[in-house]
Design a protein around this motif. Structure first.
Motif, mmCIF file in Angstrom:
data_model
loop_
_atom_site.group_PDB
_atom_site.id
_atom_site.type_symbol
_atom_site.label_atom_id
_atom_site.label_comp_id
_atom_site.label_asym_id
_atom_site.label_seq_id
_atom_site.Cartn_x
_atom_site.Cartn_y
_atom_site.Cartn_z
ATOM 1 N N LEU A 100 -1.605 -4.183 -6.184
ATOM 2 C CA LEU A 100 -1.514 -2.932 -6.928
ATOM 3 C C LEU A 100 -0.953 -1.809 -6.070
ATOM 4 O O LEU A 100 -1.054 -1.828 -4.843
ATOM 5 N N ARG A 101 -0.397 -0.821 -6.735
ATOM 6 C CA ARG A 101 0.119 0.350 -6.035
ATOM 7 C C ARG A 101 -1.034 1.246 -5.579
ATOM 8 O O ARG A 101 -1.963 1.512 -6.339
ATOM 9 N N ALA A 102 -0.958 1.722 -4.366
ATOM 10 C CA ALA A 102 -1.997 2.614 -3.835
ATOM 11 C C ALA A 102 -1.716 4.039 -4.274
ATOM 12 O O ALA A 102 -1.470 4.926 -3.465
ATOM 13 N N ASN A 103 -1.741 4.268 -5.589
ATOM 14 C CA ASN A 103 -1.464 5.615 -6.092
ATOM 15 C C ASN A 103 -2.758 6.296 -6.527
ATOM 16 O O ASN A 103 -3.842 5.713 -6.512
ATOM 17 N N LYS A 180 -8.739 -2.583 -7.431
ATOM 18 C CA LYS A 180 -8.903 -1.123 -7.423
ATOM 19 C C LYS A 180 -10.145 -0.725 -6.630
ATOM 20 O O LYS A 180 -10.140 0.277 -5.907
ATOM 21 N N ILE A 181 -11.205 -1.507 -6.758
ATOM 22 C CA ILE A 181 -12.407 -1.259 -5.959
ATOM 23 C C ILE A 181 -12.087 -1.432 -4.482
ATOM 24 O O ILE A 181 -12.495 -0.622 -3.636
ATOM 25 N N VAL A 182 -11.354 -2.496 -4.156
ATOM 26 C CA VAL A 182 -10.959 -2.750 -2.767
ATOM 27 C C VAL A 182 -10.199 -1.550 -2.214
ATOM 28 O O VAL A 182 -10.434 -1.110 -1.080
ATOM 29 N N MET A 183 -9.293 -1.020 -3.010
ATOM 30 C CA MET A 183 -8.479 0.120 -2.601
ATOM 31 C C MET A 183 -9.353 1.315 -2.222
ATOM 32 O O MET A 183 -9.108 2.003 -1.222
ATOM 33 N N TYR A 184 -10.390 1.544 -3.031
ATOM 34 C CA TYR A 184 -11.264 2.681 -2.748
ATOM 35 C C TYR A 184 -12.186 2.395 -1.566
ATOM 36 O O TYR A 184 -12.458 3.281 -0.742
ATOM 37 N N VAL A 185 -12.666 1.155 -1.456
ATOM 38 C CA VAL A 185 -13.529 0.785 -0.327
ATOM 39 C C VAL A 185 -12.788 1.006 0.989
ATOM 40 O O VAL A 185 -13.375 1.455 1.981
ATOM 41 N N GLN A 186 -11.493 0.724 1.009
ATOM 42 C CA GLN A 186 -10.731 0.919 2.243
ATOM 43 C C GLN A 186 -10.593 2.392 2.596
ATOM 44 O O GLN A 186 -10.364 2.726 3.758
ATOM 45 N N GLN A 187 -10.742 3.265 1.625
ATOM 46 C CA GLN A 187 -10.812 4.698 1.940
ATOM 47 C C GLN A 187 -12.172 5.045 2.523
ATOM 48 O O GLN A 187 -12.272 5.841 3.453
ATOM 49 N N LEU A 188 -13.217 4.416 1.971
ATOM 50 C CA LEU A 188 -14.556 4.660 2.508
ATOM 51 C C LEU A 188 -14.661 4.153 3.940
ATOM 52 O O LEU A 188 -15.412 4.728 4.750
ATOM 53 N N LEU A 206 3.304 -6.400 -4.827
ATOM 54 C CA LEU A 206 3.720 -7.524 -4.003
ATOM 55 C C LEU A 206 3.903 -8.777 -4.848
ATOM 56 O O LEU A 206 4.167 -9.846 -4.325
ATOM 57 N N VAL A 207 3.749 -8.632 -6.172
ATOM 58 C CA VAL A 207 3.871 -9.764 -7.077
ATOM 59 C C VAL A 207 5.330 -9.948 -7.459
ATOM 60 O O VAL A 207 5.955 -9.067 -8.008
ATOM 61 N N GLN A 208 5.878 -11.105 -7.183
ATOM 62 C CA GLN A 208 7.292 -11.336 -7.410
ATOM 63 C C GLN A 208 7.655 -11.375 -8.886
ATOM 64 O O GLN A 208 8.763 -11.013 -9.263
ATOM 65 N N ASP A 209 6.738 -11.818 -9.726
ATOM 66 C CA ASP A 209 7.092 -11.921 -11.133
ATOM 67 C C ASP A 209 6.708 -10.678 -11.922
ATOM 68 O O ASP A 209 6.751 -10.669 -13.135
ATOM 69 N N ALA A 210 6.296 -9.625 -11.250
ATOM 70 C CA ALA A 210 5.973 -8.378 -11.939
ATOM 71 C C ALA A 210 6.366 -7.210 -11.046
ATOM 72 O O ALA A 210 5.545 -6.669 -10.329
ATOM 73 N N PRO A 211 7.628 -6.777 -11.069
ATOM 74 C CA PRO A 211 8.119 -5.746 -10.159
ATOM 75 C C PRO A 211 7.333 -4.448 -10.199
ATOM 76 O O PRO A 211 7.194 -3.780 -9.193
ATOM 77 N N ASN A 212 6.793 -4.085 -11.346
ATOM 78 C CA ASN A 212 6.065 -2.829 -11.459
ATOM 79 C C ASN A 212 4.556 -3.032 -11.434
ATOM 80 O O ASN A 212 3.807 -2.239 -11.974
#
Length: 237
Positions: A100-103, A180-188, A206-212
């Motif tokens: 996922l995008r880190a937005n 998404k939880i992982v993303m926030y945990v890495q901020q914590l 990073l998924v090749q079959d889903a550019p967005n």
């Protein structure tokens, strides 16, 4: 007169009892007498029904339902697939990366999910001081020691499969929510409670079959939300 009445009552009781016993057959699949069965049994094959005489000649065993082919992965979900065993969190830390995008949006949703599912043990700031953590002790502090350096894949793996006294949460949050939880945990891990998107590190999916990023046309809860165009194929973007 009374004798005739008693005899009639006994006969009626015997007939009723016989009818009840006769209606209870040994065949548990027998629906009994059905009214207008054509309304229930269509001519076409139905995947959730397997009736006698209504067998699909193409499928193995005449089954109307077919399971997905071996190793099938849903469109846009390649980045969520993992073959790593439940006891290999360290391997997951090396091989898995967040698709996922880190937005800002994903981080905000990750925070909501974290507070909902994780904070009772790990605390709002990830220091292991949640109400459950304070009672049972031994809950990791994300900001100290090796826990502050755990990679995304390791955290994701533990969310799915659990570890130690932590039970698995794979049935409570779907793959997108876990990342998404992982993303926030890495901020914590960095001691950041407030959501701060790192635009420089936002390299996209990073998924090749889903550019967005992963597919957003599947209904989820209010936290993850849904796309404005639920039938739009995002792979064509």
């Amino acid at each position: 007169m009374n004798n005739i009445f008693r005899t009639g009552a006994k006969a009626s009781l015997i007939l009723l009892s016989s009818a009840l016993f006769a209606s209870c057959g040994q065949d548990t699949q027998d629906p009994g007498l059905e009214y207008a069965p054509d309304m229930y049994y269509p001519v076409s094959y139905e995947p959730l029904k397997q009736l006698e005489g209504n067998n699909n000649a193409i499928n193995p065993g005449g089954l109307n339902m077919r399971v997905p082919a071996a190793n099938t992965i849903a469109r846009g979900k390649l980045g969520f697939y993992t073959h790593i065993s439940k006891d290999s969190a360290e391997v997951a830390g090396r091989e898995l990366s967040n698709p996922l995008r880190a937005n800002q949006k994903n981080l905000e949703e990750g925070k909501v999910l974290y507070l909902r599912f994780c904070s009772p043990c790990h605390g709002d700031s990830g220091t292991g001081d949640g109400l459950v953590g304070a009672k049972f002790k031994g809950v990791p502090n994300y900001t100290q020691g090796r826990y502050a350096a755990l990679p995304a894949g390791h955290i994701y793996h533990v969310i799915v499969n659990g570890r130690g006294r932590m039970m698995p949460h794979g049935t409570q949050v779907n793959p997108e929510e876990r990342w998404k939880i992982v993303m926030y945990v890495q901020q914590l891990q960095k001691g950041k409670v407030d959501v701060e998107a790192d635009t420089e590190a936002d390299t996209g999916s990073l998924v090749q079959d889903a550019p967005n990023g992963p597919s957003t046309n599947a209904n989820t809860n209010e936290v993850t939300g849904t796309t404005v165009h639920p039938t739009k194929d995002i792979r064509s973007n």
